[in-house]
Design a protein around this motif. Sequence first.
Motif, PDB file in Angstrom:
ATOM      1  N   ALA A 168      11.320  29.357  -3.147  1.00  0.00           N
ATOM      2  CA  ALA A 168      11.001  28.535  -4.324  1.00  0.00           C
ATOM      3  C   ALA A 168       9.588  28.780  -4.823  1.00  0.00           C
ATOM      4  O   ALA A 168       9.360  28.902  -6.025  1.00  0.00           O
ATOM      5  N   CYS A 172      11.700  24.167 -15.391  1.00  0.00           N
ATOM      6  CA  CYS A 172      11.623  24.190 -13.924  1.00  0.00           C
ATOM      7  C   CYS A 172      11.971  25.598 -13.445  1.00  0.00           C
ATOM      8  O   CYS A 172      13.154  25.948 -13.381  1.00  0.00           O
ATOM      9  N   GLU A 204      12.219  26.859 -10.630  1.00  0.00           N
ATOM     10  CA  GLU A 204      13.112  26.879  -9.478  1.00  0.00           C
ATOM     11  C   GLU A 204      14.577  26.752  -9.890  1.00  0.00           C
ATOM     12  O   GLU A 204      15.471  27.039  -9.112  1.00  0.00           O
ATOM     13  N   ALA A 205      14.830  26.315 -11.121  1.00  0.00           N
ATOM     14  CA  ALA A 205      16.202  26.125 -11.600  1.00  0.00           C
ATOM     15  C   ALA A 205      16.749  27.361 -12.297  1.00  0.00           C
ATOM     16  O   ALA A 205      17.850  27.323 -12.828  1.00  0.00           O
ATOM     17  N   GLY A 228      12.315  14.815 -10.295  1.00  0.00           N
ATOM     18  CA  GLY A 228      12.217  15.853  -9.265  1.00  0.00           C
ATOM     19  C   GLY A 228      13.338  15.755  -8.256  1.00  0.00           C
ATOM     20  O   GLY A 228      13.967  16.759  -7.891  1.00  0.00           O
ATOM     21  N   ARG A 229      13.615  14.533  -7.810  1.00  0.00           N
ATOM     22  CA  ARG A 229      14.698  14.338  -6.847  1.00  0.00           C
ATOM     23  C   ARG A 229      16.049  14.659  -7.479  1.00  0.00           C
ATOM     24  O   ARG A 229      16.899  15.300  -6.863  1.00  0.00           O
ATOM     25  N   ARG A 238      16.635  16.732  -9.917  1.00  0.00           N
ATOM     26  CA  ARG A 238      16.703  18.187 -10.048  1.00  0.00           C
ATOM     27  C   ARG A 238      17.115  18.819  -8.727  1.00  0.00           C
ATOM     28  O   ARG A 238      17.976  19.692  -8.676  1.00  0.00           O
ATOM     29  N   ARG A 239      16.496  18.384  -7.616  1.00  0.00           N
ATOM     30  CA  ARG A 239      16.846  18.943  -6.299  1.00  0.00           C
ATOM     31  C   ARG A 239      18.293  18.642  -5.938  1.00  0.00           C
ATOM     32  O   ARG A 239      19.002  19.504  -5.409  1.00  0.00           O
ATOM     33  N   LEU A 288      20.498  20.940  -7.955  1.00  0.00           N
ATOM     34  CA  LEU A 288      20.442  22.301  -7.418  1.00  0.00           C
ATOM     35  C   LEU A 288      21.250  22.407  -6.128  1.00  0.00           C
ATOM     36  O   LEU A 288      21.968  23.386  -5.914  1.00  0.00           O
ATOM     37  N   ASP A 289      21.142  21.388  -5.266  1.00  0.00           N
ATOM     38  CA  ASP A 289      21.923  21.389  -4.031  1.00  0.00           C
ATOM     39  C   ASP A 289      23.413  21.364  -4.339  1.00  0.00           C
ATOM     40  O   ASP A 289      24.203  22.065  -3.702  1.00  0.00           O
TER      41      ASP A 289
END
Length: 195
Positions: free
Chosen positions: A6, A69, A71-72, A174-175, A177-178, A181-182
């Motif tokens: 990341a 983002c 990371e996305a 943020g949470r 988004r995570r 992604l998960d």
Amino acid sequence: MRHVGAGDLSTVVRDARAGDERAWAVLVDEYGPRLRAIARRFRIPPDQVGDLLQATWLQLFNGIDRLQCPEAVGSWLAVTMRRFCLHAVAGENRECPTTGLDEWLAQPGEAPEAGLLRAEQAASVRRALARLPERQRRLLWQMATDPDARYTELSARLDMPVGAIGPTRARALGRLRRLLLDDERATHYAWPARR
């Protein structure tokens, strides 16, 4: 090929934004196989896969400055490739669309598969929202349903200090988004590639 972490991914996306060809090569190496696997799941004929890949990468090239983002980027590429695959499967236009995806999805008479994809995405967001702490979930709901509300109004409605709204919103997004992604990774690895 090593997997890009990341932290490294943020740097790679930043460098790609700046036009670094090596950064683009890293992105292609990292995500190219995943995008091809998506095309296989849709049973896209091999002679069309290259066009869909090219269209997906072109969308990223044209929109990488708006990617909020880094990371996305993998999830963004996967969703974009799925949309192009759905379009190809629907057979509405055998040529690769040249308009932006937002314009394409807004066209009347869209394929039913596009509606299914949106429903799948909405379900994923609902699942992720349900996993947020109640305070974060309520704040995001208020901000989504009344985007013009001032922080003072939100503070009164939610019994939350005005100074806590921004940081709580940032943590919630943020949470969220995570979690999304998960969910995307779990969905990606749960579906076997069709042969």
